[in-house]
Each structure stands twice: as structure tokens, then as C-alpha cells.
Design an enzyme around this catalytic site. Structure first.
Site, PDB file in Angstrom:
ATOM      1  N   TRP A  65       0.854  -1.186   0.000  1.00 43.97           N
ATOM      2  CA  TRP A  65       0.000   0.000   0.000  1.00 43.97           C
ATOM      3  C   TRP A  65       0.900   1.250   0.000  1.00 43.97           C
ATOM      4  O   TRP A  65       1.905   1.298   0.710  1.00 43.97           O
ATOM      5  CB  TRP A  65      -0.909  -0.005   1.238  1.00 43.97           C
ATOM      6  CG  TRP A  65      -1.691   1.269   1.343  1.00 43.97           C
ATOM      7  CD1 TRP A  65      -2.784   1.614   0.622  1.00 43.97           C
ATOM      8  CD2 TRP A  65      -1.395   2.383   2.189  1.00 43.97           C
ATOM      9  NE1 TRP A  65      -3.192   2.882   0.956  1.00 43.97           N
ATOM     10  CE2 TRP A  65      -2.355   3.381   1.916  1.00 43.97           C
ATOM     11  CE3 TRP A  65      -0.395   2.638   3.140  1.00 43.97           C
ATOM     12  CZ2 TRP A  65      -2.363   4.609   2.573  1.00 43.97           C
ATOM     13  CZ3 TRP A  65      -0.394   3.869   3.786  1.00 43.97           C
ATOM     14  CH2 TRP A  65      -1.389   4.832   3.509  1.00 43.97           C
ATOM     15  N   ASP A  82     -15.784  12.203  -1.821  1.00 41.18           N
ATOM     16  CA  ASP A  82     -15.203  10.881  -1.537  1.00 41.18           C
ATOM     17  C   ASP A  82     -15.971  10.187  -0.410  1.00 41.18           C
ATOM     18  O   ASP A  82     -17.109  10.549  -0.084  1.00 41.18           O
ATOM     19  CB  ASP A  82     -13.706  11.058  -1.227  1.00 41.18           C
ATOM     20  CG  ASP A  82     -12.867   9.857  -1.630  1.00 41.18           C
ATOM     21  OD1 ASP A  82     -12.853   8.876  -0.871  1.00 41.18           O
ATOM     22  OD2 ASP A  82     -12.235   9.888  -2.707  1.00 41.18           O
ATOM     23  N   ARG A  93      -9.823  -3.577   7.296  1.00 41.01           N
ATOM     24  CA  ARG A  93     -10.426  -2.241   7.402  1.00 41.01           C
ATOM     25  C   ARG A  93     -11.857  -2.365   7.956  1.00 41.01           C
ATOM     26  O   ARG A  93     -12.762  -1.681   7.527  1.00 41.01           O
ATOM     27  CB  ARG A  93     -10.445  -1.527   6.054  1.00 41.01           C
ATOM     28  CG  ARG A  93     -10.338  -0.015   6.186  1.00 41.01           C
ATOM     29  CD  ARG A  93     -10.616   0.707   4.880  1.00 41.01           C
ATOM     30  NE  ARG A  93     -10.237   2.111   4.986  1.00 41.01           N
ATOM     31  CZ  ARG A  93     -10.775   3.086   4.267  1.00 41.01           C
ATOM     32  NH1 ARG A  93     -11.699   2.825   3.373  1.00 41.01           N
ATOM     33  NH2 ARG A  93     -10.386   4.311   4.416  1.00 41.01           N
ATOM     34  N   ASP A 129     -14.145   2.160  -5.715  1.00 42.38           N
ATOM     35  CA  ASP A 129     -13.043   1.727  -4.854  1.00 42.38           C
ATOM     36  C   ASP A 129     -13.215   0.270  -4.431  1.00 42.38           C
ATOM     37  O   ASP A 129     -14.309  -0.306  -4.518  1.00 42.38           O
ATOM     38  CB  ASP A 129     -13.009   2.642  -3.618  1.00 42.38           C
ATOM     39  CG  ASP A 129     -11.614   2.807  -3.042  1.00 42.38           C
ATOM     40  OD1 ASP A 129     -10.747   1.965  -3.328  1.00 42.38           O
ATOM     41  OD2 ASP A 129     -11.412   3.774  -2.283  1.00 42.38           O
ATOM     42  N   MET A 130     -12.158  -0.320  -3.915  1.00 41.32           N
ATOM     43  CA  MET A 130     -12.184  -1.707  -3.431  1.00 41.32           C
ATOM     44  C   MET A 130     -11.051  -1.798  -2.424  1.00 41.32           C
ATOM     45  O   MET A 130      -9.891  -1.856  -2.796  1.00 41.32           O
ATOM     46  CB  MET A 130     -11.937  -2.631  -4.631  1.00 41.32           C
ATOM     47  CG  MET A 130     -12.236  -4.081  -4.419  1.00 41.32           C
ATOM     48  SD  MET A 130     -10.805  -4.986  -3.858  1.00 41.32           S
ATOM     49  CE  MET A 130     -11.350  -6.651  -4.067  1.00 41.32           C
ATOM     50  N   ASN A 131     -11.440  -1.740  -1.134  1.00 41.02           N
ATOM     51  CA  ASN A 131     -10.416  -1.489  -0.129  1.00 41.02           C
ATOM     52  C   ASN A 131      -9.975  -2.677   0.718  1.00 41.02           C
ATOM     53  O   ASN A 131      -9.391  -2.488   1.783  1.00 41.02           O
ATOM     54  CB  ASN A 131     -10.890  -0.371   0.809  1.00 41.02           C
ATOM     55  CG  ASN A 131     -10.558   0.989   0.243  1.00 41.02           C
ATOM     56  OD1 ASN A 131      -9.482   1.178  -0.308  1.00 41.02           O
ATOM     57  ND2 ASN A 131     -11.473   1.928   0.350  1.00 41.02           N
ATOM     58  N   CYS A 145     -10.187   2.181  -8.551  1.00 42.78           N
ATOM     59  CA  CYS A 145      -9.302   2.467  -7.417  1.00 42.78           C
ATOM     60  C   CYS A 145      -9.353   1.235  -6.522  1.00 42.78           C
ATOM     61  O   CYS A 145     -10.381   0.559  -6.456  1.00 42.78           O
ATOM     62  CB  CYS A 145      -9.857   3.693  -6.675  1.00 42.78           C
ATOM     63  SG  CYS A 145      -9.039   4.070  -5.117  1.00 42.78           S
ATOM     64  N   ASP A 205      -2.396   5.735  -3.074  1.00 42.46           N
ATOM     65  CA  ASP A 205      -2.802   6.660  -2.018  1.00 42.46           C
ATOM     66  C   ASP A 205      -1.641   7.543  -1.591  1.00 42.46           C
ATOM     67  O   ASP A 205      -1.831   8.481  -0.813  1.00 42.46           O
ATOM     68  CB  ASP A 205      -3.348   5.889  -0.809  1.00 42.46           C
ATOM     69  CG  ASP A 205      -4.798   5.497  -1.015  1.00 42.46           C
ATOM     70  OD1 ASP A 205      -5.429   6.041  -1.929  1.00 42.46           O
ATOM     71  OD2 ASP A 205      -5.301   4.640  -0.256  1.00 42.46           O
TER      72      ASP A 205
HETATM   73  C1  GLA Z   1      -9.074   4.322  -0.546  1.00 42.84           C
HETATM   74  C2  GLA Z   1      -8.784   5.227  -1.703  1.00 42.84           C
HETATM   75  C3  GLA Z   1      -8.686   6.649  -1.234  1.00 42.84           C
HETATM   76  C4  GLA Z   1      -9.975   7.055  -0.563  1.00 42.84           C
HETATM   77  C5  GLA Z   1     -10.288   6.090   0.570  1.00 42.84           C
HETATM   78  C6  GLA Z   1     -11.654   6.333   1.146  1.00 42.84           C
HETATM   79  O1  GLA Z   1      -7.989   4.246   0.313  1.00 42.84           O
HETATM   80  O2  GLA Z   1      -7.604   4.836  -2.360  1.00 42.84           O
HETATM   81  O3  GLA Z   1      -8.401   7.516  -2.312  1.00 42.84           O
HETATM   82  O4  GLA Z   1     -11.010   7.064  -1.500  1.00 42.84           O
HETATM   83  O5  GLA Z   1     -10.244   4.731   0.128  1.00 42.84           O
HETATM   84  O6  GLA Z   1     -11.946   5.467   2.175  1.00 42.84           O
END
Ligand code: GLA
Length: 733
Positions: free
Chosen positions: A199, A366, A443, A478-480, A526, A548
Site C-alpha cells: 500500500w 469521496d 479495514r 473503490d475496493m479497499n 481504485c 494513495d
Molecule cells: C481508498 C482510496 C482513497 C480514498 C479512501 C476512502 O484508500 O484509495 O483515495 O477514496 O479509500 O476510504
């Protein structure tokens, strides 16, 4: 570009402008061998290449020692468990529980154009600009057919490959491994270049020696990942931009992958790329078809620079479908680093007002606008506007932002579910998990099992409702977190091994539907920064958030590794606040702007709070964006110097295809006292044209292309660390 079958020699020749790829059918059994890939050669005389198959080794003349043949032969697509002990292309379990397979030639077909890969991202071409060869191989004992597909494109030195499997037996069988690309070749002192990371430091270049056995990178995290990237290259001259042979491979897929090379006892190399065999087992019922995703191969006789140009041209012309790929994207301001979760409509409106005055064209809201999401512990899945923050609802906010003169964009993370959400309360079984085991949280969230129809429909329905509820022109998808605890309540126990790939197919299906329903939407993918920055996602979105880490100096390495494979127009890059939120570094506002200019460009800061001096610089940066963006989007990218290597400075260049304009970005990372002159040598200028040299908009003389290329430009010594300069070269006529 051409593809031919030379019947008398049983040879297939695939040609691009500068490369040849030769395969041949040998022996009575019809083994398909790979005999050449490299600089263009004569095809009519290449039959002698097959004579390396000495009769004593061929199975039909020496059945006593079949393995001498099988363990040496350069197979185009090797099976397993039949006497070839190198790495395998396909592994199966048949109806009897056995696992041997040997695929031999059955038929072939050559046609103009290129077919789609159903449900998968893939390069596209029409009858005038592409050609395809399909070779059917079959194992009659098992009852499995593998159709190898190769496509070439006019003017581009790349070959797109994929494999389609068909169960032609009367019973079910299991594919335990199904590589998309295998390539046997001799070792000519190659090293392996791959991209690794984590990351906030994605796609770092690494070159290593190839030892005996396997050297590979992989992901079985359910996404292409921060850690490794679905790309590899064999290189002869390290990371030279101009010298040495290079074979580059990029996987058009965003899930689990494996990419590597196996060096045999005879010093030959077997390269492979495909879906990672870990967490993969696909049941093929009688008559079923499985398509392994596409791999792009390219060969360069002139270092990494040529490989990069080939990938960039192919992706820009034959992979990215979005109407935005040829357009200037709106300069956006994203509120993530500005506010994180602490915002409401007033704050956003204040940002929008100031942004508009500075020439910014879009506001992106966001994470944190939905459910009860005031931190990252809750509400994923509850895609309903939080009216405590967005007073009066989304439409009101969007209308106000539009009235200020800005477009509006939004963030969503559709594939996820928070344990603390209404959705989870209603449907705990919708999360991917193994019965009886609490799934691993990351997360503080779980992954939705979008392979289930009702989950898929719910997710799509929420996206569609949100996007239809107001004039939303951009979506950051996004996909976190990565996948774990692989288990789907909807799949039988004989199909649980299909989940990771089915998950990717569902992501693709969601995004495909989305871009068809909202053809004018600008989609940016993302994944916790750049964990799903791959050729697969580019089929759906013309840009991907790169990392990020928005620090301009960290970005030098991240953007170098990314642009090795991907066009600059795809790299999500923003100017952010200082001290940088990830590394705490303080860099000049100008440097942040100059580095982001080589990507999609935008801002990620609270424009109402940054120093007035920085704010005053924004219109100038945006003017640069409008001036240079066409060059950045359409030009050829050249790496001139690498901070990763020299630890002092970085420089890259974008040259207009006709050579009349070029932009060099120079970053002096660390200042150096009383040193020698630093010369930057531009590339790909027209020898005879005279170019004006502009350094940060100051005229610095003029010179012929040939002079500039050979003698170079001495860059001024800049006062301080982290300084940058834009050098613009423009032909006088
Ligand atoms: C990820 C994205 C960031 C932001 C956060 C929001 O980390 O890469 O740019 O959007 O999620 O939780």
C-alpha cells in the site's frame, strides 16, 4: 501484420511489423511446438527450425524413450503428467480422478478481426486492423479441447493470446490450472523484471537473475494487488531504455495471477502467465467452456522504451473503450485528503466555490456521504445519503455545485459490506465466508459475494439509483480489501474453487453494465490506491487511481513503474497538501503540480485552507494542464533518467507522435553543491527541425533536433531539494 499457415512445412507464422512468432506441428501425434519469437525473420525458410527435433527423440521413432522428447520439446501449450517435468500449462482431474493431459493439434482457423472474450476484458480490433489465428488442440483420452487464440494489430508489435477450454467428454472434469500463456525459449542471458510493492508504494521495479527451477510473482488475494503486478519482462540489458532484447507480458485480468519463468535442466526457459493456480479449481460439465483471460506479449530488440511504447499504443487503441480516452478529463478536486470523513454540504460547497474561482472543473465527494459513515468502521452496503451531512439530499448538493459551475463526481465501494451496516443485519450470509468460521476483517469490512444474483442485483441497483438521482458525471469505484475466507453460500462444494474467478467476472459484469447504462460517465477505478491497476480494469475505466501516496517524490518511483506498462493518460494523479499525509514530506507546490501533470491531473486538498501563495499558483497549473494534456494523452513517453537508479534526479519526456512538440519533466530530488553540469538528452525529435526551448515558460534558445538529441540540454541548478522544471520543446515550423 500477417498470419500464415505454411502447409507443406506445417508451420504457423504470426507477424507484426517488426516481429515474427513461429510455431510448428511435429510428429505423427501432432505436437505443437514453439520455434521462434523475436525480430522479424523470413517465414518461407523457417521450416529448418523444426529440424531441432532429432528423430531419435520423436515419440513415433523412439517410443522407448518418449520422455527424452517430452521433457525437452518446446511445447506451445504443455499439458501435465505425461513425461514433461517442467512447469505445466493446464492441470486437470478427469471423471476417473486422474490427472494426465497431452494436447495435440486438431485444426486451425485464420480470420480477419478479433472476437470478444465473453465476460472478460480483452483487446479489440476490427477486420481492417487486426487478424486472429485459432489453433485447436485436443486430448482425446480426457475429452478436453484447448483453443489457443493469437491476435495481431496493424502497426503494433504485440500479440494478444488467450485459451478457451471445451469439455468434449460426456462427463464432468475439473480444471485445476489453466494458464493463458506459455512460452518456451532458449535462455540468452535474460533477467526477470517484475513490479512489486505494498500500500502507498505500488509498482516498484525489481530485476532478478533467473535460476534453475521457478522464479515467479503471483497474487492470490482476489485482486491483482499492491504486492505484485500482473506483468513481467525478460530483459537482457537490465533496465536499459534503449538496448537489449526485451520480452514483455501484461495480463488483461484483475484477479489472482501467476507470472514467471521455469529454467530447465537444459537451460531452456518456459515462461508462463495466467490465473493463479492457488484458490482455483473450475468444474467443466460436459459441453461447458472456460475461457482463460488474455495475455499481451511483446518483443523489443531495443530495450524497455520500445516495450513501453508498444503497450501504450496497444492499450490506447485496442483496450480502453471509454469515450474519455481521447478527451481532456475535467480537472477535479477530491475532498478525501481535504476532509476525510469530516465534511458536510457546507464544507463541500465552500471548496467548490473556491475551486471554481481557480479554474477547477469538477468536485468529487469521496468516502463518508452515506449511511452513518463517519469513520471506516461502518455502513458499507448502505448506499443511502446521510442527510445529516448532505443536507437536503444529493440532488440539492449536486445542483448547487453545478450552479457554481462545477461538475460533480462521487465515491463508492460497491463490492463491500461493513459488519456494522443495515445490509449486514439483513443479510449476514451475503458476505464471502466459510460456514462456521468468522471471516477475517480488513479495514473492518467483509467482501460481498457478488457472484450471487441477488447480491449482484442489489449492488447494481444501489449504484444505478445513486447515479440516477442527480447529475453525477464521475464515479470513483473503490475496493479497499483483499479476499479471504473463500466460501460462497450459492456454490456447491464441487464449485467453491471457482469463487475467486467468478468474483472477478461479477466485477466485470457490474462495470460493463454500468458503462452501458451510463455511457457518458467518467469511471475511475481504485483499490486502496493502486491495488487493481491493471490492463483488465482499463477495459472499463480510462483511468485508475495510481496510489494513495500523493507525495510528489514517492510518486516519481510509483509513476515510473506504472508508466512502464500503462499510458500516462490512465494514471490518476493529484496535487495534494503538505506536509504530505503519507510521508510527512514538504515539497514545493510547483513540483507537486509538475509531477501530477503527467497523469490525469487534479487536486486533493482543502483549497479554502492551503496557503494563499499555493492557491494563487493553481490557475497557472491548470493552464499548463490545458496546454500539455493532449501531448500527455497521445504522445510517446520516454524515460530519460531515473531517481530510482541515480538517487538524485528524475526526468521523463513526452514527444508528440510527429516529433514537433515535446515536454520534459525534470525533478531535482536532492540539491547538490558545486557539482558537474547535468545534461538531459531528449529523444525522438526530428533531426532537421529547429526547436525553441522553453524552461518553465522562459525562452532558453533554439537548436536543431539532432543537436538537442546528441549534445543534450544542460538543466539549470535549482536551489533546494524537490525542485522541478518543465522543459517544452516546440518546432519552429
Ligand atoms: C481508498 C482510496 C482513497 C480514498 C479512501 C476512502 O484508500 O484509495 O483515495 O477514496 O479509500 O476510504
Amino acid at each position: 501484420m500477417d498470419i500464415r499457415y505454411i502447409e507443406k512445412d506445417r508451420i504457423f507464422v504470426i507477424e507484426t511489423d517488426n516481429t515474427s512468432y513461429v510455431m510448428g506441428i511435429v510428429d505423427e501425434e501432432g505436437f505443437l511446438g514453439h520455434f521462434y519469437y523475436g525480430d522479424k525473420i523470413g517465414s518461407e525458410d523457417s521450416s529448418y527450425l523444426l529440424s531441432i527435433i532429432d528423430p531419435q527423440y520423436t515419440p513415433s521413432s523412439n517410443n522407448r524413450d518418449r520422455s527424452s522428447f517430452l521433457d525437452r520439446f518446446p511445447f506451445e501449450y504443455p499439458g501435465s503428467n505425461v513425461g514433461d517435468y517442467r512447469n505445466t500449462g493446464v492441470e486437470i482431474t478427469d471423471a476417473n480422478g486422474n490427472g494426465s493431459i497431452s494436447l495435440c493439434y486438431e485444426s486451425h482457423n485464420i480470420y480477419k478481426g478479433k472476437k470478444e472474450l465473453e465476460g472478460l476484458p480483452a483487446t479489440f480490433g476490427n477486420e481492417n486492423d487486426s487478424m486472429t489465428l485459432e489453433i485447436s488442440l485436443v486430448d482425446k483420452v480426457v475429452g478436453l479441447r484447448a483453443v489457443l487464440s493469437y491476435s495481431v494489430f496493424e502497426g503494433i508489435d504485440a500479440i494478444a493470446r488467450s485459451v478457451r477450454f471445451e469439455n468434449i467428454s460426456s462427463e464432468a472434469l475439473f480444471l485445476n490450472k489453466a494458464m493463458s500463456m506459455m512460452l518456451d525459449m532458449e535462455d540468452e542471458a535474460y533477467q526477470l523484471l517484475t513490479l512489486h510493492g505494498s500500500w502507498a508504494r505500488e509498482r516498484m521495479m525489481e530485476i532478478r537473475n533467473i535460476g534453475y527451477g521457478d522464479t515467479f510473482v503471483e497474487s492470490f488475494r482476489g485482486e491483482s494487488s499492491h504486492q505484485f503486478h500482473p506483468f513481467m519482462a525478460l530483459v537482457q540489458d537490465g533496465d536499459s531504455q534503449d538496448n537489449g532484447k526485451v520480452y514483455g507480458f501484461s495480463f488483461v485480468y484483475s484477479g489472482n495471477f501467476q507470472a514467471g519463468v521455469c529454467k530447465s535442466q537444459f537451460d531452456s526457459l518456459r515462461l508462463y502467465m495466467g490465473i493463479c493456480e492457488k484458490n482455483f479449481c473450475w468444474k467443466l460439465d460436459s459441453g461447458d467452456v472456460f475461457t482463460a483471460p488474455e495475455v499481451i506479449m511483446n518483443y523489443s530488440s531495443a530495450g524497455l522504451g520500445k516495450m513501453t511504447h508498444t503497450f501504450h499504443d496497444l492499450f490506447r487503441n485496442h483496450l480502453i473503450r471509454s469515450p474519455y480516452k481521447d478527451k481532456e478529463r475535467p480537472v477535479l478536486i477530491n475532498n478525501w485528503e481535504a476532509t476525510y470523513f469530516d465534511f458536510d454540504s457546507e464544507k463541500l460547497i465552500a471548496i467548490a466555490r473556491q475551486a471554481q474561482k481557480s479554474g477547477i472543473e469538477m468536485l468529487v465527494m469521496d468516502d463518508g456521504w452515506f449511511g452513518e459513515r463517519n469513520d471506516d468502521n461502518t455502513s458499507l452496503g448502505d448506499w443511502y445519503v446521510n442527510e445529516n451531512k448532505i443536507k437536503g439530499g444529493l440532488k440539492k448538493l449536486v445542483d448547487e455545485v453545478n450552479a457554481i459551475g462545477l461538475k460533480f463526481g462521487i465515491w463508492m465501494e460497491p463490492e463491500m459490506i461493513s459488519p456494522a451496516s443495515k445490509l449486514y443485519k439483513a443479510h449476514p450470509d451475503w458476505a464471502i465466508s466459510v460456514p462456521g468460521r468468522e471471516a477475517c476483517r480488513s479495514r473492518n469490512q467483509f467482501v460481498l459475494d457478488i457472484t450471487r444474483e441477488e447480491v449482484f442485483e442489489y449492488v447494481y441497483g444501489r449504484i444505478k439509483d445513486i447515479l440516477s438521482s442527480a447529475n453525477i458525471e464521475y464515479l470513483k469505484w473503490d475496493m479497499n480489501r483483499q479476499l479471504s475466507d473463500l466460501g460462497s453460500a450459492a456454490l456447491g462444494k464441487d464449485r467453491q474453487g471457482e469463487l475467486s474467478h467468478r468474483y472477478m467476472l461479477a466485477v466485470y459484469a457490474l462495470q460493463d453494465r454500468l458503462i452501458k447504462d451510463f455511457p457518458n460517465l467518467l469511471l475511475e477505478n481504485c483499490s486502496g490506491g493502486g491495488a487493481r491497476y491493471d490492463a483488465g480494469m482499463l477495459y472499463y475505466s480510462p483511468q485508475i487511481w495510481c496510489s494513495d501516496d500523493t507525495d510528489a517524490i514517492e510518486r516519481l518511483k510509483i509513476q515510473e513503474g506504472t508508466s512502464l506498462v500503462f499510458p500516462l493518460s490512465t494514471m490518476g494523479a493529484h496535487v495534494s497538501d503538505c506536509p504530505n499525509h503519507t510521508v510527512g514530506r514538504i515539497t514545493p507546490f510547483k513540483t507537486r503540480g509538475d509531477v501530477a501533470l503527467s497523469g490525469t491531473f487534479g487536486y486533493e486538498l482543502d483549497i479554502t485552507k492551503i496557503p494563499a501563495e499555493d492557491r494563487a499558483a493553481i490557475p497557472g497549473q491548470i493552464a499548463n494542464y490545458h496546454k500539455y494534456n493532449e501531448l500527455v494523452r497521445k504522445g510517446d513517453y520516454y524515460r530519460l533518467a531515473s531517481y530510482r537508479q541515480n538517487h538524485e534526479y528524475d526526468a521523463w519526456m513526452i514527444t508528440q507522435k510527429d516529433g514537433r512538440k515535446a515536454l520534459i519533466t525534470y525533478v531535482q530530488v536532492v540539491a547538490f553543491p558545486n557539482g558537474k553540469r547535468r545534461i538531459i538528452k531528449p529523444k525522438a525529435l526530428d533531426d532537421s527541425r529547429i526547436y525553441e526551448i522553453w524552461q518553465d515558460d522562459n525562452y532558453a534558445g533554439a537548436a536543431k533536433g539532432t543537436t538537442l538529441k546528441n549534445a543534450g540540454i544542460a538543466v539549470p541548478i535549482l536551489n533546494g531539494d524537490y525542485r522541478s522544471m518543465l522543459i517544452y520543446l516546440v518546432a519552429k515550423e
